[in-house]
Design a protein around this motif. Structure first.
Motif, mmCIF file in Angstrom:
data_model
loop_
_atom_site.group_PDB
_atom_site.id
_atom_site.type_symbol
_atom_site.label_atom_id
_atom_site.label_comp_id
_atom_site.label_asym_id
_atom_site.label_seq_id
_atom_site.Cartn_x
_atom_site.Cartn_y
_atom_site.Cartn_z
ATOM 1 N N ASP A 39 1.283 -1.538 -0.261
ATOM 2 C CA ASP A 39 -0.050 0.346 -0.214
ATOM 3 C C ASP A 39 1.006 1.472 -0.125
ATOM 4 O O ASP A 39 0.542 2.216 -0.098
ATOM 5 C CB ASP A 39 -0.582 -0.055 0.697
ATOM 6 C CG ASP A 39 -0.089 -0.164 2.542
ATOM 7 O OD1 ASP A 39 0.968 -0.061 2.158
ATOM 8 O OD2 ASP A 39 -0.779 -0.719 3.693
ATOM 9 N N ASN A 40 2.015 1.017 -0.123
ATOM 10 C CA ASN A 40 2.787 2.478 -0.453
ATOM 11 C C ASN A 40 3.137 3.547 0.631
ATOM 12 O O ASN A 40 3.049 4.176 0.545
ATOM 13 C CB ASN A 40 2.652 2.987 -1.642
ATOM 14 C CG ASN A 40 3.705 2.259 -2.436
ATOM 15 O OD1 ASN A 40 4.144 1.587 -2.887
ATOM 16 N ND2 ASN A 40 2.469 2.027 -3.649
ATOM 17 N N ASN A 41 2.709 2.615 2.289
ATOM 18 C CA ASN A 41 2.806 3.290 3.353
ATOM 19 C C ASN A 41 3.812 4.038 3.940
ATOM 20 O O ASN A 41 3.786 4.897 5.816
ATOM 21 C CB ASN A 41 1.433 3.194 4.507
ATOM 22 C CG ASN A 41 1.864 2.393 4.448
ATOM 23 O OD1 ASN A 41 2.491 1.272 4.476
ATOM 24 N ND2 ASN A 41 0.691 1.866 6.107
ATOM 25 N N GLY A 42 4.880 3.382 3.427
ATOM 26 C CA GLY A 42 6.391 3.349 4.056
ATOM 27 C C GLY A 42 6.116 2.044 4.885
ATOM 28 O O GLY A 42 7.386 2.173 5.861
ATOM 29 N N ILE A 43 4.990 1.946 5.478
ATOM 30 C CA ILE A 43 5.867 0.306 6.145
ATOM 31 C C ILE A 43 5.550 -0.852 5.989
ATOM 32 O O ILE A 43 4.251 -1.135 4.742
ATOM 33 C CB ILE A 43 4.462 0.454 7.698
ATOM 34 C CG1 ILE A 43 4.770 2.218 8.331
ATOM 35 C CG2 ILE A 43 4.932 -0.990 8.796
ATOM 36 C CD1 ILE A 43 3.658 2.381 9.113
ATOM 37 N N ALA A 44 6.423 -1.335 6.097
ATOM 38 C CA ALA A 44 5.601 -3.222 5.697
ATOM 39 C C ALA A 44 4.704 -3.859 5.898
ATOM 40 O O ALA A 44 4.086 -4.032 6.841
ATOM 41 C CB ALA A 44 6.370 -4.622 5.813
ATOM 42 N N ASP A 45 3.960 -4.583 4.867
ATOM 43 C CA ASP A 45 2.347 -4.773 5.536
ATOM 44 C C ASP A 45 2.471 -5.573 6.236
ATOM 45 O O ASP A 45 1.349 -5.801 7.147
ATOM 46 C CB ASP A 45 1.795 -5.564 3.837
ATOM 47 C CG ASP A 45 1.839 -4.474 2.842
ATOM 48 O OD1 ASP A 45 1.571 -3.248 3.038
ATOM 49 O OD2 ASP A 45 1.496 -5.399 1.441
ATOM 50 N N LYS A 46 3.202 -6.940 6.116
ATOM 51 C CA LYS A 46 3.066 -7.950 7.299
ATOM 52 C C LYS A 46 3.709 -6.923 9.087
ATOM 53 O O LYS A 46 3.226 -7.048 10.001
ATOM 54 C CB LYS A 46 4.135 -8.647 6.776
ATOM 55 C CG LYS A 46 4.225 -10.019 8.373
ATOM 56 C CD LYS A 46 2.904 -11.019 8.274
ATOM 57 C CE LYS A 46 2.719 -11.474 7.079
ATOM 58 N NZ LYS A 46 1.531 -12.163 6.798
ATOM 59 N N LEU A 47 4.517 -6.327 8.657
ATOM 60 C CA LEU A 47 5.010 -5.816 10.618
ATOM 61 C C LEU A 47 3.769 -4.635 10.799
ATOM 62 O O LEU A 47 3.059 -5.102 12.150
ATOM 63 C CB LEU A 47 5.848 -4.477 9.917
ATOM 64 C CG LEU A 47 6.386 -3.689 10.993
ATOM 65 C CD1 LEU A 47 6.937 -4.473 11.942
ATOM 66 C CD2 LEU A 47 7.652 -2.846 10.875
#
Length: 531
Positions: free
Chosen positions: A355-363
């Protein structure tokens, strides 16, 4: 009297009731967690990550803790040649010497010595000792050509092109600059074991003692094994004994006048060669000379003789040079780590950020779960097939924060640092090789606190991690890369990686890697039980 007694009785009864009530509440609350077993720990969770090899290119090699010298032929990584240059400085007792021509000083020997890292095994009744060499790589007693020249390249303290007066940096690929201006060869003895057929020998160094009036025939002086070369007497007579006195006034002047030594290595042709790790700053040149105690006269044409020494040590600045035959391949299925002017890996935990929000999805998902992290680790399996017959493997690898150029929190929290085995310090943090049947199997690193912080603290940044071989886990210094790696914004590397001449090949994170060998983040959680 009875009234007071009843008041006390009522008060005591109320306290008991209150205590029982609180105890019941406590038991009821505890029952929600323990009695009903609503939380569980069990099998670990595995998470994919991204990891890739990147070559470092030329690295800064000014004043490394140890220096490589020699030739190492690795069946996997090809041949590496390591040479070096070092400044000479006058020993404290030798500064501003007086060489009186009237006393007719005469040089008897000029000997260069640099001790090896070694362990004494035994000493016999004659005082002769045997040793085992440490940090020597390659076939035992393999020969190389070793040439020691006068260096005419001045190693500066300050970069003259820097407006802020930065220190002058020197890099592993500057060999040609030093080679072009080298002076005469100094180790020209007829004994070929001191030049064209040099061997890193485990034999102890034996040198004659210095005679005195009290002890005219002293015993030999014995020391541990090391480089021992007889240097050109005529050169040092001209350079030192015949020098203008102001050239030897202090070391600032002397380092400009006599700029140091340049050690060069070549293949002997017949042998694979050897490479040694040296603390070059323990090296020295000892000039032994004799002279009359007083000037000869007609009455005393031959006065008594005294024996003296003039010592140059190698505690000035040093620069190491590497010439590698090949660079490491870049392949997501394999990670190549190599010391010196070598290769490192970049590890990105938790995978993609769709989602390109700067945070890995799994995290993001783990933060939302709010599970308790009990243990987290990374295991890097060694590709034994790719390593082939390589006998020497790095004892340790090191994981660190690339973005901030510092240790991970798990490094700091590990207080296990035995003084008797410094290379095994921080063993809980890990990275020490684990072997099966004398071959490396894997390296494991504990990053529990790092992962715990990422999940619990929403403002924590999921930084990229650097993975390198290391010689000394306690060395926290960094050295510059000559050219930054722009993809990952890397412009420095741990100096402990540069001084390790070895390399390893690890299984990577690519889809073609077998799942049981693939690098994955392994976490044990405490989490709500699924009903």
């Amino acid at each position: 009297m009875h009234i007071k007694f009843f008041i006390k009785l009522i008060f005591s009864t109320l306290l008991v009731v209150l205590f029982i009530s609180c105890d019941d509440d406590s038991n009821e609350i505890g029952a929600d967690i323990i009695g009903n077993d609503n939380f569980e720990t069990g099998t670990p969770e595995f998470y994919d990550l991204e990891a890739i090899t990147t070559n470092t290119g030329p690295v800064e090699t000014l004043d490394l803790a140890v220096n490589a010298l020699g030739i190492y032929k690795n069946p996997v990584f090809g041949t590496t040649k390591a040479s070096l240059a070092v400044q000479l400085v006058m020993d404290g007792t030798s500064i501003n010497p007086t060489f009186d021509d009237a006393l007719e000083p005469e040089i008897e020997s000029v000997v260069l010595t640099v001790p090896y890292f070694s362990t004494k095994l035994s000493t016999n009744t004659d005082g002769e000792s045997t040793y085992r060499l440490d940090s020597i790589y390659g076939p035992s007693n393999s020969k190389i050509k070793l040439k020691v020249y006068e260096s005419k390249y001045y190693i500066r303290d300050i970069d003259p092109s820097s407006p802020t007066q930065d220190i002058q940096r020197y890099y592993s690929n500057q060999n040609d600059a030093f080679d072009l201006v080298k002076g005469v060869q100094l180790n020209v003895a007829e004994d070929v074991s001191q030049n064209d057929e040099f061997v890193f020998s485990a034999s102890e160094i034996v040198q004659p003692g210095i005679p005195t009036d009290e002890i005219p025939k002293p015993a030999d002086v014995r020391s541990g094994p090391g480089i021992k070369l007889d240097l050109d007497i005529n050169f040092f007579k001209s350079k030192i004994f015949d020098a203008d006195t102001e050239k030897l006034l202090n070391n600032n002047v002397f380092k400009e006048y006599f700029r140091g030594l340049y050690f060069q290595v070549e293949s002997s042709g017949a042998d694979d060669g050897n490479l040694a790790m040296l603390n070059i700053k323990d090296g020295k040149i000892t000039i032994r000379y004799k002279q009359f105690k007083t000037a000869p006269t007609d009455e005393v044409p031959v006065p008594g003789i005294e024996y003296k020494t003039f010592v140059l040590n190698m505690k000035g600045k040093s620069v190491g040079f590497f010439q590698n035959e090949t660079a490491a391949p870049v392949d997501p299925d394999r990670l190549v780590l190599r010391g010196g002017e070598g290769a490192m890996a970049v590890v990105d935990l938790f995978g993609p950020d769709a989602d390109n929000n700067g945070i890995a999805d799994k995290l993001e998902e783990l933060r939302a779960n709010k599970w308790l992290v009990n243990d987290a680790s990374l295991t890097f399996f060694i590709d034994n097939a790719a390593m082939g017959s390589t006998a020497n493997e790095p004892n340790r690898i090191y994981l660190y924060d690339i973005n901030n150029k510092r240790h991970l929190v798990d490094y700091y929290s590990d207080q296990n640092s035995p003084s008797s085995k410094p290379k095994f310090s921080k063993s809980v943090f890990g990275g020490i090789i684990k072997k099966t049947n004398s071959r490396g199997a894997y390296y494991k690193l504990n990053i529990t606190n790092h992962i715990r912080g990422l999940i619990q603290n929403a403002d924590s940044t999921n930084v990229k991690l650097g993975l390198v071989v290391t010689e000394n886990i306690g060395d926290f210094l960094n050295k510059k890369l000559k050219s930054a790696i722009p993809t990952y914004n890397i412009n420095e590397i741990p100096s402990a990686s540069i001084v390790n001449p070895l390399g390893t090949i690890l299984y990577g994170s690519g889809e073609n890697v077998p799942i049981d060998k693939r690098i994955r983040l392994k976490i044990y959680f405490t989490k709500p039980k699924q009903n």
